[in-house]
Design a protein around this motif. Structure first.
Motif, PDB file in Angstrom:
ATOM      1  N   ALA A  14     -24.589 -11.467  13.765  1.00  0.00           N
ATOM      2  CA  ALA A  14     -23.530 -10.992  14.666  1.00  0.00           C
ATOM      3  C   ALA A  14     -22.358 -11.960  14.662  1.00  0.00           C
ATOM      4  N   LEU A  15     -22.640 -13.248  14.679  1.00  0.00           N
ATOM      5  CA  LEU A  15     -21.582 -14.254  14.659  1.00  0.00           C
ATOM      6  C   LEU A  15     -20.786 -14.198  13.360  1.00  0.00           C
ATOM      7  N   VAL A  16     -21.494 -14.092  12.244  1.00  0.00           N
ATOM      8  CA  VAL A  16     -20.826 -14.034  10.943  1.00  0.00           C
ATOM      9  C   VAL A  16     -19.978 -12.766  10.827  1.00  0.00           C
ATOM     10  N   THR A  17     -20.407 -11.691  11.436  1.00  0.00           N
ATOM     11  CA  THR A  17     -19.622 -10.454  11.422  1.00  0.00           C
ATOM     12  C   THR A  17     -18.434 -10.544  12.370  1.00  0.00           C
ATOM     13  N   TRP A  18     -18.627 -11.185  13.493  1.00  0.00           N
ATOM     14  CA  TRP A  18     -17.607 -11.253  14.526  1.00  0.00           C
ATOM     15  C   TRP A  18     -16.455 -12.177  14.136  1.00  0.00           C
ATOM     16  N   ILE A  19     -16.744 -13.310  13.508  1.00  0.00           N
ATOM     17  CA  ILE A  19     -15.716 -14.307  13.184  1.00  0.00           C
ATOM     18  C   ILE A  19     -14.586 -13.729  12.319  1.00  0.00           C
ATOM     19  N   LEU A  23     -11.056 -13.819  14.325  1.00  0.00           N
ATOM     20  CA  LEU A  23     -10.276 -14.996  13.946  1.00  0.00           C
ATOM     21  C   LEU A  23      -8.842 -14.664  13.513  1.00  0.00           C
ATOM     22  N   PRO A  24      -8.615 -13.615  12.699  1.00  0.00           N
ATOM     23  CA  PRO A  24      -7.218 -13.309  12.343  1.00  0.00           C
ATOM     24  C   PRO A  24      -6.335 -12.993  13.544  1.00  0.00           C
ATOM     25  N   PHE A  25      -6.873 -12.301  14.544  1.00  0.00           N
ATOM     26  CA  PHE A  25      -6.080 -11.995  15.733  1.00  0.00           C
ATOM     27  C   PHE A  25      -5.715 -13.269  16.491  1.00  0.00           C
ATOM     28  N   ILE A  26      -6.664 -14.172  16.575  1.00  0.00           N
ATOM     29  CA  ILE A  26      -6.410 -15.439  17.278  1.00  0.00           C
ATOM     30  C   ILE A  26      -5.355 -16.256  16.523  1.00  0.00           C
ATOM     31  N   LEU A  27      -5.491 -16.352  15.208  1.00  0.00           N
ATOM     32  CA  LEU A  27      -4.535 -17.118  14.417  1.00  0.00           C
ATOM     33  C   LEU A  27      -3.131 -16.520  14.473  1.00  0.00           C
ATOM     34  N   VAL A  28      -3.030 -15.203  14.388  1.00  0.00           N
ATOM     35  CA  VAL A  28      -1.712 -14.554  14.416  1.00  0.00           C
ATOM     36  C   VAL A  28      -1.067 -14.711  15.788  1.00  0.00           C
TER      37      VAL A  28
END
Length: 112
Positions: A14-19, A23-28
């Motif tokens: 779940a973590l590997v799928t979620w990241i 992550l792109p939304f957080i970075l953008v």
């Protein structure tokens, strides 16, 4: 009973799928995108829609050219007209679904 190993595998999966999804939304949000990437992304929805339409009006087999689903292809043009004229996604989808249903009904009652 679920073992600790299976539970750990499920949680890590779940973590590997979620990241990569979050992550792109957080970075953008905090960093922004370069102008060239923003220009590229403006064309992305159009290309995705075209790919979806093309895959829905064709069927293929390995080693053969694609076959067109003629009834679905006939519905693409009037539905595209409705989309460009009214710029309303819900109306376009409803029009397309009703048009395909009507064309399939007519084709079935005519024996095509």
């Amino acid at each position: 009973m679920i073992s600790k190993y299976i539970l750990l595998v499920i949680l890590l999966s779940a973590l590997v799928t979620w990241i990569p999804r979050v992550l792109p939304f957080i970075l953008v949000k905090y960093k922004g995108l370069p102008p060239i990437v923003e220009r590229f992304l403006k064309f992305l929805p159009v290309s995705i829609i075209f790919a979806l339409i093309l895959s829905s009006v064709t069927s293929s087999q390995s080693g053969h050219l694609p076959n067109f689903k003629w009834l679905d292809l006939m519905a693409v043009f009037p539905t595209s007209y409705v989309a460009f004229k009214y710029k309303n996604l819900i109306a376009t989808v409803l029009f397309g679904v009703v048009l395909v249903a009507l064309l399939r009904y007519l084709a079935g009652s005519l024996g095509l």
